[in-house]
Write an enzyme that holds these catalytic residues in place. Structure first.
Site, PDB file in Angstrom:
ATOM      1  N   LEU A   1      54.032  58.512  49.108  1.00 39.22           N
ATOM      2  CA  LEU A   1      53.050  57.870  48.223  1.00 39.22           C
ATOM      3  C   LEU A   1      51.728  57.783  48.968  1.00 39.22           C
ATOM      4  O   LEU A   1      51.686  57.383  50.130  1.00 39.22           O
ATOM      5  CB  LEU A   1      53.508  56.457  47.839  1.00 39.22           C
ATOM      6  CG  LEU A   1      52.490  55.661  47.015  1.00 39.22           C
ATOM      7  CD1 LEU A   1      52.425  56.172  45.577  1.00 39.22           C
ATOM      8  CD2 LEU A   1      52.822  54.161  47.007  1.00 39.22           C
TER       9      LEU A   1
ATOM     10  N   ASP B   1      43.664  41.516  39.005  1.00 39.83           N
ATOM     11  CA  ASP B   1      42.812  40.379  38.615  1.00 39.83           C
ATOM     12  C   ASP B   1      43.673  39.184  38.224  1.00 39.83           C
ATOM     13  O   ASP B   1      44.753  39.358  37.651  1.00 39.83           O
ATOM     14  CB  ASP B   1      41.914  40.814  37.442  1.00 39.83           C
ATOM     15  CG  ASP B   1      40.751  39.863  37.233  1.00 39.83           C
ATOM     16  OD1 ASP B   1      40.500  39.005  38.102  1.00 39.83           O
ATOM     17  OD2 ASP B   1      40.074  39.983  36.191  1.00 39.83           O
TER      18      ASP B   1
ATOM     19  N   HIS C   1      45.693  34.479  46.180  1.00 41.84           N
ATOM     20  CA  HIS C   1      45.487  35.750  46.896  1.00 41.84           C
ATOM     21  C   HIS C   1      46.738  36.110  47.730  1.00 41.84           C
ATOM     22  O   HIS C   1      47.125  37.268  47.805  1.00 41.84           O
ATOM     23  CB  HIS C   1      44.250  35.668  47.789  1.00 41.84           C
ATOM     24  CG  HIS C   1      42.969  35.474  47.023  1.00 41.84           C
ATOM     25  ND1 HIS C   1      42.673  36.182  45.883  1.00 41.84           N
ATOM     26  CD2 HIS C   1      41.910  34.631  47.218  1.00 41.84           C
ATOM     27  CE1 HIS C   1      41.487  35.800  45.426  1.00 41.84           C
ATOM     28  NE2 HIS C   1      41.007  34.864  46.206  1.00 41.84           N
TER      29      HIS C   1
HETATM   30  C1  FPP Z   1      40.991  39.106  41.767  1.00 44.52           C
HETATM   31  O1  FPP Z   1      41.390  37.806  41.480  1.00 44.52           O
HETATM   32  C2  FPP Z   1      41.498  39.541  43.047  1.00 44.52           C
HETATM   33  C3  FPP Z   1      40.745  39.713  44.159  1.00 44.52           C
HETATM   34  C4  FPP Z   1      39.296  39.460  44.197  1.00 44.52           C
HETATM   35  C5  FPP Z   1      41.315  40.096  45.436  1.00 44.52           C
HETATM   36  C6  FPP Z   1      42.541  40.954  45.396  1.00 44.52           C
HETATM   37  C7  FPP Z   1      43.306  40.648  46.613  1.00 44.52           C
HETATM   38  C8  FPP Z   1      44.651  40.621  46.702  1.00 44.52           C
HETATM   39  C9  FPP Z   1      45.546  41.022  45.620  1.00 44.52           C
HETATM   40  C10 FPP Z   1      45.320  40.148  47.931  1.00 44.52           C
HETATM   41  C11 FPP Z   1      45.020  40.898  49.150  1.00 44.52           C
HETATM   42  C12 FPP Z   1      45.366  42.345  49.085  1.00 44.52           C
HETATM   43  C13 FPP Z   1      45.640  43.066  50.173  1.00 44.52           C
HETATM   44  C14 FPP Z   1      45.827  44.535  50.066  1.00 44.52           C
HETATM   45  C15 FPP Z   1      45.740  42.424  51.471  1.00 44.52           C
HETATM   46  P1  FPP Z   1      40.293  36.691  41.249  1.00 44.52           P
HETATM   47  O2  FPP Z   1      40.149  35.910  42.507  1.00 44.52           O
HETATM   48  O3  FPP Z   1      39.018  37.303  40.753  1.00 44.52           O
HETATM   49  O4  FPP Z   1      40.992  35.854  40.128  1.00 44.52           O
HETATM   50  P2  FPP Z   1      40.300  35.048  38.945  1.00 44.52           P
HETATM   51  O5  FPP Z   1      39.522  36.029  38.119  1.00 44.52           O
HETATM   52  O6  FPP Z   1      41.478  34.474  38.211  1.00 44.52           O
HETATM   53  O7  FPP Z   1      39.437  33.991  39.571  1.00 44.52           O
END
Ligand code: FPP
Length: 251
Positions: free
Chosen positions: A140, A29, A46
């Protein structure tokens, strides 16, 4: 929230007595906040988050973790603006095409849980190919939760069990917690020992609710794109000092 601590400021912590967690699950997050703090578009967060995934896989291997599960896209994430969903699915497509060979050469077996049928046919093929190409690896076990929601998973399992009982394949009084677990998308995967959530938020957000029954929880004040080997090591050290009782009395 305040910016993530620099790696150098994390003190070396003494280890406790617990063996390393066999299974670590992570709610990644803070990508959006990371980007906002740098006046960058959310997709930059991201993208950097995908780099943090690579670092985390390496760290998990170095720490002898056998199972790593990451929450990459929740069933609720489809409600984000279309542009961001497109960015996230584009990143996923890119990741599947460019990173799988390296994961495979590092002995990583990849699996996906969640409603994969909500992704386009191309991504679904990439998911299946990635699972197939890494199926023989044992170093893993990486499980990526995509379009995943735990309540939906539990409901789907309950309906499948009800059908099995109606068909006479399962006797109601033979149903146990363990056999019910066999209907979940995580069947065959041990329950997580440690669940880490970054960004300072302290909730599970519909992630592995059944499986988390006895997991230790670690909420870290670091935004996911800044998560690195030192944060992983600190979480391992913290876990090693936790007293795990599984409902029993101390000692
Ligand atoms: C939360 O941050 C994260 C996500 C919704 C997406 C997670 C994706 C990645 C780490 C990248 C892609 C991964 C792979 C495996 C290709 P948020 O957008 O909710 O952040 P915020 O709460 O600060 O707005």
């Amino acid at each position: 929230m305040s910016p993530a601590p620099a790696t150098a400021s994390i003190p070396a912590e003494p280890l406790g007595t617990n063996a390393p967690p066999r299974h670590v699950a992570i709610i990644m997050d803070g990508n959006g906040r990371w980007a906002a703090a740098k006046h960058l578009p959310r997709v930059a967060g991201h993208r950097e988050g995908a780099r943090a995934v690579k670092r985390t896989v390496s760290a998990a291997i170095r720490h002898g973790v056998e199972w790593l599960t990451i929450y990459a896209f929740s069933s609720e994430n489809w409600r984000r603006p279309a542009g961001e969903v497109l960015d996230l699915t584009g990143l996923l497509r890119q990741y599947l095409r460019t990173e799988i060979a390296e994961l495979a050469s590092n002995g990583v077996r990849i699996r996906f849980i969640g409603a994969r049928d909500r992704f386009d046919a191309g991504i679904q093929q990439d998911l299946a190919r990635s699972e197939r190409d890494t199926a023989g690896n044992t170093k893993l076990n990486l499980t990526v939760a995509l379009s995943y929601g735990s309540r939906d998973e539990i409901l789907t399992a309950a309906l499948a069990l009800a059908q099995a009982i109606r068909d006479g394949r399962v006797a109601p009084d033979a149903v146990t917690e363990e056999s019910f677990g066999g209907f979940l998308s995580t069947h065959g995967i041990p329950d997580p020992d440690l669940i880490i959530r970054t960004s300072g938020e302290q909730r599970l957000s519909n992630f592995l609710l059944w499986q988390a029954a006895y997991a230790e929880l670690a909420f870290l004040d670091v935004l996911w794109p800044d998560f690195d080997e030192a944060h992983f090591a600190a979480a391992m050290a913290d876990f090693s000092r936790r007293e795990r009782r599984f409902g029993a009395r101390p000692g």
